[in-house]
Motif scaffolding. Sequence first.
Motif, PDB file in Angstrom:
ATOM      1  N   GLU A   7      -8.301   5.102  31.482  1.00  0.00           N
ATOM      2  CA  GLU A   7      -9.246   4.871  30.391  1.00  0.00           C
ATOM      3  C   GLU A   7     -10.398   5.860  30.471  1.00  0.00           C
ATOM      4  OE1 GLU A   7      -7.971   0.633  31.817  1.00  0.00           O
ATOM      5  OE2 GLU A   7      -8.491   2.565  32.712  1.00  0.00           O
ATOM      6  N   GLY A  35     -16.095   5.226  27.958  1.00  0.00           N
ATOM      7  CA  GLY A  35     -17.145   4.236  28.128  1.00  0.00           C
ATOM      8  C   GLY A  35     -18.506   4.880  28.345  1.00  0.00           C
ATOM      9  N   LEU A  48     -13.036   4.299  22.861  1.00  0.00           N
ATOM     10  CA  LEU A  48     -12.347   4.322  24.144  1.00  0.00           C
ATOM     11  C   LEU A  48     -10.957   4.908  23.967  1.00  0.00           C
ATOM     12  CD1 LEU A  48     -13.228   0.791  25.586  1.00  0.00           C
ATOM     13  CD2 LEU A  48     -14.536   2.919  25.706  1.00  0.00           C
ATOM     14  N   TRP A  79      -6.049  -3.822  24.844  1.00  0.00           N
ATOM     15  CA  TRP A  79      -7.352  -3.646  25.477  1.00  0.00           C
ATOM     16  C   TRP A  79      -7.879  -5.030  25.845  1.00  0.00           C
ATOM     17  CZ3 TRP A  79      -9.502   0.818  26.970  1.00  0.00           C
ATOM     18  CH2 TRP A  79      -9.053   2.007  26.384  1.00  0.00           C
ATOM     19  N   TYR A  97     -13.836  -2.421  30.307  1.00  0.00           N
ATOM     20  CA  TYR A  97     -12.720  -2.469  29.366  1.00  0.00           C
ATOM     21  C   TYR A  97     -11.480  -1.883  30.039  1.00  0.00           C
ATOM     22  CZ  TYR A  97     -15.707  -3.927  25.547  1.00  0.00           C
ATOM     23  OH  TYR A  97     -16.552  -4.645  24.731  1.00  0.00           O
ATOM     24  N   THR A 140     -13.007   1.045  32.271  1.00  0.00           N
ATOM     25  CA  THR A 140     -14.146   1.894  31.951  1.00  0.00           C
ATOM     26  C   THR A 140     -15.299   0.989  31.515  1.00  0.00           C
ATOM     27  OG1 THR A 140     -14.896   3.816  30.675  1.00  0.00           O
ATOM     28  CG2 THR A 140     -13.449   2.283  29.539  1.00  0.00           C
ATOM     29  N   VAL A 162     -18.514  -0.292  29.638  1.00  0.00           N
ATOM     30  CA  VAL A 162     -19.259  -0.186  28.385  1.00  0.00           C
ATOM     31  C   VAL A 162     -20.504  -1.052  28.519  1.00  0.00           C
ATOM     32  CG1 VAL A 162     -19.272  -0.748  25.928  1.00  0.00           C
ATOM     33  CG2 VAL A 162     -17.236   0.280  26.969  1.00  0.00           C
TER      34      VAL A 162
END
Length: 115
Positions: free
Chosen positions: A6, A9, A20, A36, A93, A109, A111
């Motif tokens: 991933e 972010g 993303l 996701w 995520y 990643t 966020v």
Amino acid sequence: QVQLVESGGGLVQPGGSLRLSCAASGIMFSLYAMNWYRQAPGKQRELVAGITSGRSTNYGDSVKGRFTISRENQKKMVYLQMNSLKPEDTAVYYCKAKWGEYDYWGQGTQVTVSS
């Protein structure tokens, strides 16, 4: 070796947007449903969005109308466009690939939505 990586972010202000990306390798990508998920501190991991091999999509109630999932089979990529972000969207995520009994996860990643 299967890998899901991933990216995209970061820190964004409320009301902002992020996109993303998840790059897959080592799988027959077009066969897999891609999802996701996210996990906020102290909370269970939850489904954010999913897209099947036939490109049918589904979304968690909290993100409907704000997030959009898409995929590019030739590039083995899945995306999550996130608009109108809220502080409660803050989480790690994760990308997940699923086909039958086969189930793979990325490393996640972060966020963060904050002013």
